[in-house]
Enzyme design. Structure first.
Site, PDB file in Angstrom:
ATOM      1  N   LYS A  53      55.513 -61.902 -14.494  1.00 13.76           N
ATOM      2  CA  LYS A  53      55.619 -60.583 -13.864  1.00 13.76           C
ATOM      3  C   LYS A  53      57.026 -60.012 -14.058  1.00 13.76           C
ATOM      4  CE  LYS A  53      51.886 -61.698 -10.686  1.00 13.76           C
ATOM      5  NZ  LYS A  53      51.425 -62.150  -9.363  1.00 13.76           N
ATOM      6  N   GLN A  97      53.906 -63.988  -3.694  1.00 16.64           N
ATOM      7  CA  GLN A  97      52.972 -64.730  -4.547  1.00 16.64           C
ATOM      8  C   GLN A  97      52.107 -65.656  -3.691  1.00 16.64           C
ATOM      9  OE1 GLN A  97      52.525 -64.113  -7.776  1.00 16.64           O
ATOM     10  NE2 GLN A  97      50.986 -65.706  -8.076  1.00 16.64           N
ATOM     11  N   ASP A 120      50.240 -55.208  -3.976  1.00 16.65           N
ATOM     12  CA  ASP A 120      49.015 -56.016  -4.105  1.00 16.65           C
ATOM     13  C   ASP A 120      47.835 -55.372  -3.384  1.00 16.65           C
ATOM     14  OD1 ASP A 120      49.187 -58.368  -5.649  1.00 16.65           O
ATOM     15  OD2 ASP A 120      50.507 -59.283  -4.152  1.00 16.65           O
TER      16      ASP A 120
HETATM   17  N1  GUN Z   1      48.054 -65.233  -6.816  1.00 20.33           N
HETATM   18  C1  GUN Z   1      47.116 -65.123  -7.775  1.00 20.33           C
HETATM   19  N2  GUN Z   1      46.893 -63.824  -8.077  1.00 20.33           N
HETATM   20  C2  GUN Z   1      47.727 -63.099  -7.299  1.00 20.33           C
HETATM   21  C3  GUN Z   1      47.967 -61.695  -7.165  1.00 20.33           C
HETATM   22  O1  GUN Z   1      47.363 -60.838  -7.819  1.00 20.33           O
HETATM   23  N3  GUN Z   1      48.911 -61.358  -6.249  1.00 20.33           N
HETATM   24  C4  GUN Z   1      49.569 -62.280  -5.483  1.00 20.33           C
HETATM   25  N4  GUN Z   1      50.466 -61.845  -4.597  1.00 20.33           N
HETATM   26  N5  GUN Z   1      49.372 -63.581  -5.598  1.00 20.33           N
HETATM   27  C5  GUN Z   1      48.451 -63.992  -6.494  1.00 20.33           C
END
Ligand code: GUN
Length: 287
Positions: A53, A97, A120
């Site tokens: 990311k 995350q 998110d």
């Molecule tokens: N863990 C796996 N996919 C995601 C996501 O799209 N966002 C977040 N915050 N954690 C994740």
């Protein structure tokens, strides 16, 4: 028939090109879009996702702030970190995350994030807006799936869609986005009784189980010309796999996504897009 591969990398590049332009426009107004990530503990898969990311942000000119917290921090300490990021006017998007270590509660944590910085789309406020067709910030993977449909001009109206997932990050938001486009949507899960039968009736199958010992979507489970979106990713003897084998399913599907190189790159691209959306929201509301 042999269907068309939906190339996630190619579509993600188009999204990134658009985001890059938007970043330049914001910078011309002296706004430096910034995403803060919070990673708790040392889960190697989560650490790798966060690195990906950050790298993508760098590619399009988005600034990142990297918060790495010890695996044994308390909920109060994590809440404080989020509060500080909420108050920090140089931060436009916040991503915690997931999953979190056991002593931390996902709902408590994500609910703490300012809805204006919730890239998110996980806060109750943004989930409510999505259900009412008013959302600005929606979970990245569902947005990525919609981007795939739009890129290939796939009309969703009246289509029968089976989603095999009911999570807050995938199944539930996709359900709402598809409903907005007049699709007929069935959400399936581990207790669904006639899953194979439902799959065979579907025009579109979106599968996100992520455990081949529990579920594999095989060609006999889909109808000729169905569209298959494989959101899952898991490791099988060191190889990354989804819920289906692309080479087999594409023999019968009209469109299908590979794993890797399908939904994954779009999830990251939509995070960049959401960061820009969050930066614009913060400006509009003078924060
Ligand atoms: N863990 C796996 N996919 C995601 C996501 O799209 N966002 C977040 N915050 N954690 C994740």
């Amino acid at each position: 028939m042999t269907g068309i591969k939906i190339d996630g990398k190619e579509i993600a590049q188009h999204v990134k090109d658009r985001v890059k332009k938007a970043v330049e426009e914001l910078k011309a107004q002296n706004i430096n879009p910034c995403l803060a990530t919070v990673l708790v503990g040392e889960n190697p898969a989560s650490a790798a996702y966060v690195r990906t990311k950050h790298k993508a942000c760098e590619e399009v000119g988005i600034i990142t702030k990297d918060h790495k917290l010890a695996s044994n921090i308390t909920q109060t300490e994590l809440n404080e970190t989020i509060d500080n990021l909420n108050k920090d006017t140089s931060v436009h998007g916040i991503l915690v995350q997931l999953p979190l270590p056991d002593q931390l509660n996902e709902f408590t944590t994500t609910s703490k994030i300012s809805p204006l910085k919730d890239v998110d789309g996980l806060t109750p406020y943004n989930v409510g807006l999505l259900a009412m067709k008013k959302a600005a910030l929606v979970a990245c993977t569902p947005l990525g799936v919609m981007e795939m449909f739009d890129y290939h001009n796939i009309n969703l109206q009246g289509k029968n869609v089976v989603i095999i997932n009911r999570s807050n990050l995938v199944g539930k938001p996709i359900y709402h986005l598809l409903l907005e486009r007049n699709a007929t949507v069935i959400t399936c899960h581990s207790k669904t009784k006639n899953l194979e039968e439902l799959c065979r009736l579907a025009d579109i199958i979106i599968t996100a189980v992520g455990d081949r010992t529990k579920f594999t979507l095989t060609p006999d489970m889909i109808k000729e010309g169905a569209i298959v979106i494989d959101v899952a990713i898991s490791r099988n003897e060191e190889k990354l796999v989804g819920d289906t084998d692309f080479d087999q399913i594409i023999q019968k599907a009209s469109f299908a996504t590979p794993v890797p190189g399908g939904v994954g790159p779009l999830t990251v691209a939509m995070l960049l897009k959401n960061t820009i959306t969050a930066a614009s929201l913060n400006i509009q509301l003078g924060q």
